[in-house]
Design a protein around this motif. Structure first.
Motif, short mmCIF file in Angstrom:
data_model
loop_
_atom_site.label_atom_id
_atom_site.label_comp_id
_atom_site.label_asym_id
_atom_site.label_seq_id
_atom_site.Cartn_x
_atom_site.Cartn_y
_atom_site.Cartn_z
N GLY A 315 0.81 -1.24 -0.05
CA GLY A 315 0.03 0.00 0.00
C GLY A 315 0.87 1.48 0.07
N GLU A 316 1.88 1.22 0.96
CA GLU A 316 2.80 2.39 0.77
C GLU A 316 3.41 2.64 -0.80
OE1 GLU A 316 3.69 4.37 3.89
OE2 GLU A 316 1.42 3.68 3.97
N LEU A 317 3.73 1.49 -1.02
CA LEU A 317 4.59 1.67 -2.47
C LEU A 317 3.74 2.28 -3.55
CD1 LEU A 317 7.06 1.01 -4.05
CD2 LEU A 317 6.25 -1.27 -4.61
N HIS A 318 2.36 1.72 -3.55
CA HIS A 318 1.49 2.19 -4.49
C HIS A 318 1.07 3.51 -4.11
CE1 HIS A 318 -2.02 2.24 -7.03
NE2 HIS A 318 -3.19 2.39 -5.92
N ARG A 319 1.10 4.05 -3.05
CA ARG A 319 1.00 5.51 -2.62
C ARG A 319 2.19 6.35 -3.26
NH1 ARG A 319 -2.25 3.49 1.39
NH2 ARG A 319 -0.55 3.15 2.68
N SER A 320 3.43 5.78 -3.21
CA SER A 320 4.63 6.48 -3.68
C SER A 320 4.54 6.47 -5.18
CB SER A 320 5.72 5.50 -3.18
OG SER A 320 6.90 6.15 -3.71
N LEU A 321 4.02 5.68 -5.87
CA LEU A 321 4.06 5.46 -7.32
C LEU A 321 2.83 6.15 -7.82
CD1 LEU A 321 5.39 1.95 -8.01
CD2 LEU A 321 6.72 4.21 -7.76
N SER A 322 1.75 6.38 -7.17
CA SER A 322 0.60 7.16 -7.89
C SER A 322 0.11 8.17 -6.78
CB SER A 322 -0.48 5.93 -7.62
OG SER A 322 -1.82 6.53 -8.12
N ARG A 323 0.18 9.37 -7.46
CA ARG A 323 -0.47 10.69 -6.80
C ARG A 323 -1.94 10.52 -6.48
NH1 ARG A 323 1.07 16.59 -8.38
NH2 ARG A 323 0.09 16.02 -10.30
N ARG A 324 -2.63 9.75 -7.48
CA ARG A 324 -3.89 9.49 -6.79
C ARG A 324 -4.27 8.63 -5.91
NH1 ARG A 324 -7.60 7.83 -12.07
NH2 ARG A 324 -7.51 9.92 -12.41
N ALA A 325 -3.46 7.59 -5.49
CA ALA A 325 -3.58 6.92 -4.47
C ALA A 325 -3.22 7.63 -3.10
CB ALA A 325 -2.56 5.58 -4.56
N PHE A 326 -2.09 8.38 -3.18
CA PHE A 326 -1.77 9.17 -2.17
C PHE A 326 -2.86 10.22 -1.65
CE2 PHE A 326 0.22 12.18 0.51
CZ PHE A 326 1.42 11.75 0.98
N THR A 327 -3.53 10.91 -2.94
CA THR A 327 -4.66 11.76 -2.59
C THR A 327 -5.64 10.98 -1.96
OG1 THR A 327 -3.91 12.85 -4.49
CG2 THR A 327 -6.09 13.39 -3.74
N ASP A 328 -6.09 9.85 -2.52
CA ASP A 328 -7.26 9.15 -1.65
C ASP A 328 -7.02 8.75 -0.26
OD1 ASP A 328 -8.58 8.71 -3.88
OD2 ASP A 328 -7.65 6.87 -4.59
N ALA A 329 -5.70 8.60 -0.08
CA ALA A 329 -5.20 8.59 1.65
C ALA A 329 -5.54 9.58 2.46
CB ALA A 329 -3.80 8.08 1.68
N VAL A 330 -5.19 10.84 1.86
CA VAL A 330 -5.52 12.13 2.31
C VAL A 330 -7.11 12.53 2.42
CG1 VAL A 330 -5.18 14.64 2.03
CG2 VAL A 330 -3.32 13.05 1.56
N ARG A 331 -7.71 12.18 1.48
CA ARG A 331 -9.03 12.51 1.70
C ARG A 331 -9.82 11.73 2.68
NH1 ARG A 331 -11.87 14.31 -2.66
NH2 ARG A 331 -13.44 13.13 -2.45
N ARG A 332 -9.31 10.65 3.22
CA ARG A 332 -9.92 9.99 4.41
C ARG A 332 -9.86 11.09 5.47
NH1 ARG A 332 -7.12 4.62 6.54
NH2 ARG A 332 -9.03 5.02 7.69
N LEU A 333 -9.12 11.77 5.68
CA LEU A 333 -8.97 12.95 6.61
C LEU A 333 -9.71 14.21 6.19
CD1 LEU A 333 -5.49 12.64 8.35
CD2 LEU A 333 -7.55 12.05 9.54
N LEU A 334 -9.21 14.63 5.04
CA LEU A 334 -9.60 15.80 4.35
C LEU A 334 -10.22 15.58 2.83
CD1 LEU A 334 -8.86 18.95 4.59
CD2 LEU A 334 -7.05 18.73 3.22
N PRO A 335 -11.60 15.48 2.90
CA PRO A 335 -12.35 15.16 1.72
C PRO A 335 -12.31 16.15 0.32
CG PRO A 335 -13.60 14.61 3.88
CD PRO A 335 -12.44 15.52 4.05
N ALA A 336 -12.08 17.43 0.94
CA ALA A 336 -11.88 18.49 0.03
C ALA A 336 -10.54 18.33 -0.89
CB ALA A 336 -12.00 19.65 0.46
N ALA A 337 -9.76 17.71 -0.52
CA ALA A 337 -8.36 17.50 -1.30
C ALA A 337 -8.48 17.26 -2.57
CB ALA A 337 -7.32 16.63 -0.45
N ARG A 338 -7.73 17.81 -3.52
CA ARG A 338 -7.94 16.89 -4.83
C ARG A 338 -6.40 16.93 -5.40
NH1 ARG A 338 -10.68 22.72 -6.84
NH2 ARG A 338 -8.35 23.11 -6.67
#
Length: 415
Positions: A315-338
């Motif tokens: 999961g960490e590797l996927h978030r490293s290689l994909s900004r979309r996946a990283f954004t999805d992790a951020v959106r758990r706390l901050l739904p307005a993040a794009r």
């Protein structure tokens, strides 16, 4: 010719090494301390590449060194920054549960915070919004003693204070050889300079296990470097976050998860994730040092971590290689993040000590041998705890040299 060039050699001019030098010069006036740093400036690695958070100590088990030093160090760090006009702010922070499965862990943190005597407040969704209108969660804790500062500036001030008290900080001197005889330690640097001392302190961070082996000691662990990758919220979107917001951490890992940090400059850092680095100072995927990578891959503990935690690592590797996946992790706390709100920011590398059985060392780790003290695990919250860590190392040095221990105790907080 003098038998010694100095009394104590400190390897590494990160915040822990400089705090140690400062504590020694305050505790034993007249002691001769030399700090050797391979970089052209101090605080170039873990100290200068983090989110700048003064941690409260809420995460760490009672009785652990991390708990004791972080609780003490957080208050001291605020005093130190105030005394020396270093930018800082006590902001408090939220630890937010976004899933029901996290609620028992959140309640455990509430209890731990109370055991530590921290000002913790339980929050429901409406109260979360009072602190952070754009953050969503089922429940949260507000911890009042968390803050932010510039740890690089703290390190530079510690260097100035130590030098005013007679220490020398020598930059651009990488230690390549260490020799030890009864009552004497000698090191040779890449430039050919030899330094002789009565004692050596290893505060080499990402290279501390290598330095221990250079000295002929078996550290019983290996540093496995984990890169933490950050993003910064686009300036026009920075108002989405008012302060510090953390997820509920997974107790199986010494990492705190992707969190939101409004820094002293007003920018909002998001991260870090945690992926294996391909070099001790591998701040991006392009930086590969074959010998260091081979050392990591040849270490049994690395493979045991991978087998035990492959799902988390994937999961960490996927978030490293994909900004979309990283954004999805951020959106758990901050739904307005794009996705387009996240701008790449400089990464850091965590010097994580790993035992041969694959255990991630979860506390500060010190080791002693004749004439030497090794600091073998000092990742976060070491910057927060650097003042008491420095005094602890100084106490060990005075015992090693047969100096009165009372001198260190009377040294008081480094201010």
């Amino acid at each position: 010719m003098a038998a010694y060039d100095c009394d104590v050699l400190v390897i590494g001019a990160g915040i822990v090494g400089l705090s140690t030098a400062h504590a020694l010069t305050r505790a034993a006036p007249g002691i001769r301390v030399v700090v050797l740093e391979k970089e052209p400036a101090a605080a170039r690695h873990q100290t200068g590449r983090n989110s700048g958070v003064i941690h409260s100590g809420i995460y760490y088990p009672p009785g652990s060194l991390k708990a004791r030093f972080a609780l003490q160090g957080a208050a001291e760090m605020v005093k130190f920054c105030t005394a020396h006009d270093i930018p800082h702010e006590v902001t408090g922070k939220l630890i937010v549960a976004t899933d029901r499965a996290e609620l028992p862990r959140l309640h455990g943190l509430i209890q731990r915070g109370r055991e530590h005597g921290l000002p913790v407040r339980e929050l429901g969704p409406a109260q979360i919004a009072e602190y952070e209108p754009e953050v969503r969660g089922l429940a949260a804790i507000h911890v009042g003693t968390t803050g932010i500062c510039d740890f690089g500036a703290v390190a530079r001030q510690l260097a100035r204070l130590a030098q005013e008290d007679g220490a020398r900080v020598v930059l651009g001197e990488e230690v390549t050889t260490i020799a030890r005889r009864p009552g004497r330690v000698a090191v040779r640097t890449a430039g050919g300079t030899v330094y002789r001392a009565r004692a050596l302190v290893n505060c080499a961070g990402l290279h501390c296990d290598r330095v221990a082996r250079l000295a002929g000691d078996a550290p019983g662990m290996r540093i496995v470097p984990f890169r933490g990758e950050y993003y910064t919220l686009a300036p026009e979107r920075a108002a989405l976050v008012r302060g510090l917001v953390y997820p509920v951490p997974d107790p199986a890992f010494p990492f705190l998860g992707v969190h939101l940090t409004r820094g002293i400059d007003g920018s909002v850092h998001i991260g870090p994730n945690a992926v294996p680095a391909l070099a001790r100072e591998g701040y991006d995927w392009r930086t590969v040092r074959p010998a260091e990578l081979a050392g990591t891959l040849g270490y049994p503990g690395s493979w045991r971590i991978a087998r035990r935690h492959w799902r988390y690592g994937a999961g960490e590797l996927h978030r490293s290689l994909s900004r979309r996946a990283f954004t999805d992790a951020v959106r758990r706390l901050l739904p307005a993040a794009r996705e387009e709100d996240l701008l790449p920011s400089p990464a850091g590398v965590r010097a994580q000590a790993v035992l041969p059985d694959g255990t991630l060392v979860d506390d500060f780790l010190f080791a002693e041998s004749p004439g030497m003290i090794h600091v073998l695990n000092a990742p976060s919250p070491a910057a927060t705890a650097s003042l008491p860590i420095g005094r602890e190392v100084a106490r060990r040095v005075t015992r090693l040299l047969g100096l009165p221990e009372r001198a260190v105790q009377d040294g008081g907080p480094a201010e």
